[in-house]
Scaffold this motif. Structure first.
Motif, PDB file in Angstrom:
ATOM      1  N   PHE A 197       0.841  -1.190   0.000  1.00 10.72           N
ATOM      2  CA  PHE A 197       0.000   0.000   0.000  1.00 10.72           C
ATOM      3  C   PHE A 197       0.879   1.244   0.000  1.00 10.72           C
ATOM      4  O   PHE A 197       2.058   1.202   0.372  1.00 10.72           O
ATOM      5  CB  PHE A 197      -0.943   0.013   1.207  1.00 10.72           C
ATOM      6  N   LYS A 198       0.284   2.352  -0.447  1.00 11.85           N
ATOM      7  CA  LYS A 198       1.005   3.614  -0.571  1.00 11.85           C
ATOM      8  C   LYS A 198       0.757   4.478   0.657  1.00 11.85           C
ATOM      9  O   LYS A 198      -0.373   4.591   1.132  1.00 11.85           O
ATOM     10  CB  LYS A 198       0.575   4.344  -1.834  1.00 11.85           C
ATOM     11  N   LEU A 199       1.831   5.115   1.116  1.00  7.72           N
ATOM     12  CA  LEU A 199       1.773   5.851   2.375  1.00  7.72           C
ATOM     13  C   LEU A 199       2.376   7.245   2.233  1.00  7.72           C
ATOM     14  O   LEU A 199       3.420   7.426   1.615  1.00  7.72           O
ATOM     15  CB  LEU A 199       2.550   5.069   3.448  1.00  7.72           C
ATOM     16  N   ILE A 200       1.694   8.233   2.821  1.00  9.81           N
ATOM     17  CA  ILE A 200       2.254   9.575   2.982  1.00  9.81           C
ATOM     18  C   ILE A 200       2.438   9.816   4.474  1.00  9.81           C
ATOM     19  O   ILE A 200       1.529   9.559   5.264  1.00  9.81           O
ATOM     20  CB  ILE A 200       1.332  10.667   2.387  1.00  9.81           C
ATOM     21  N   ILE A 201       3.616  10.304   4.840  1.00  8.89           N
ATOM     22  CA  ILE A 201       3.903  10.629   6.239  1.00  8.89           C
ATOM     23  C   ILE A 201       3.888  12.146   6.390  1.00  8.89           C
ATOM     24  O   ILE A 201       4.581  12.855   5.649  1.00  8.89           O
ATOM     25  CB  ILE A 201       5.278  10.084   6.673  1.00  8.89           C
ATOM     26  N   VAL A 202       3.115  12.630   7.350  1.00  8.31           N
ATOM     27  CA  VAL A 202       3.047  14.064   7.626  1.00  8.31           C
ATOM     28  C   VAL A 202       3.681  14.303   8.998  1.00  8.31           C
ATOM     29  O   VAL A 202       3.123  13.922  10.029  1.00  8.31           O
ATOM     30  CB  VAL A 202       1.595  14.584   7.608  1.00  8.31           C
ATOM     31  N   GLU A 203       4.851  14.930   8.993  1.00  8.03           N
ATOM     32  CA  GLU A 203       5.622  15.139  10.228  1.00  8.03           C
ATOM     33  C   GLU A 203       6.553  16.328  10.011  1.00  8.03           C
ATOM     34  O   GLU A 203       7.265  16.393   9.013  1.00  8.03           O
ATOM     35  CB  GLU A 203       6.431  13.879  10.552  1.00  8.03           C
TER      36      GLU A 203
END
Length: 238
Positions: free
Chosen positions: A4-10
């Motif tokens: 699965f595709k993931l975006i990390i917001v940090e």
């Protein structure tokens, strides 16, 4: 678990590096298609390529409301995208409620067990309200307290022979209603004199020593005995 595709917001570089390390080592199915350190960069990313999951920190740029709004707007625009909160806001319980109301699929606090493959798998498989141990402990504690309070109230109602009209009378007294106003409530078949008699009977039940008390002291006693729930003092709406 499928890829699965993931975006990390940090927005904290060191924490971003740590989160990427967890994902790389513990969740090999995740393909990180981008990272964002603010709201604008997140929206650019998601418009370029839609992820399956957003791992979202809440405290962006010193503001907690930005993360909540990102969650809300993402769920409105991309309802199929799952959002797992990964936050260091370990004491801000109102923030947890706000982000759950905004549609978050779960909250992982940056303490204790941190982010695990098991939690991410649960979210990706469609499970809602995924939490890690620190927040689960708080939820269970609150649940036990709520159940205990409810049982104590039920026992008080039985032990002191409090009926529906007694409860309504006491509750509205606690809310500042006069006896005249209480007689005007729908379904309250009593005049002022009948309510005064009922008040005297309640005093007899709650103060067996026979002391003379006013309405305020009677209400305080009802709260002390859990006959009234201070967290649910609402007037009748019918």
């Amino acid at each position: 678990m499928e890829k699965f595709k993931l975006i990390i917001v940090e927005d904290v570089p060191l924490e971003l590096k740590g989160t990427e390390g967890i994902v790389r080592n513990e969740i090999p199915e995740a393909e990180v298609i981008g990272t964002a350190d603010n709201e604008a960069s997140f929206w650019r990313l998601i418009k370029q390529q839609q992820p399956d999951l957003v791992l979202l920190d809440l405290g962006l740029g010193g503001s907690t409301t930005v993360g909540v709004e990102i969650c809300r707007q993402t769920k409105e625009a991309y309802p199929q995208v799952r959002i797992l909160i990964f936050t260091g806001e370990i004491l801000n319980e109102k923030l947890w409620v706000d982000v759950l109301d905004a549609g978050a699929d779960g909250i992982i606090l940056k303490s204790g067990e941190l982010l695990t493959r098991r939690d991410v798998m649960a979210v990706m498989e469609g499970k809602q309200l995924v939490f890690n141990e620190p927040i689960l402990e708080k939820i269970v504690e609150r649940f036990k307290h709520a159940v205990s309070s409810q049982l104590a109230r039920q026992e008080a109602l039985i032990n002191y022979e409090i009926d529906e009209y007694d409860e309504r009378f006491l509750r509205h007294l606690a809310l500042g209603y006069t006896k005249e106003q209480i007689t005007g409530l729908r379904g309250m078949p009593f005049g002022v004199k009948s309510l005064e008699k009922r008040q005297n009977e309640l005093v007899r039940k709650l103060f067996p020593s026979g002391e003379s008390v006013n309405a305020t002291r009677l209400v305080v006693r009802a709260l002390e005995l859990r006959i009234l729930d201070i967290d649910n003092l609402e007037p009748d709406t019918d």
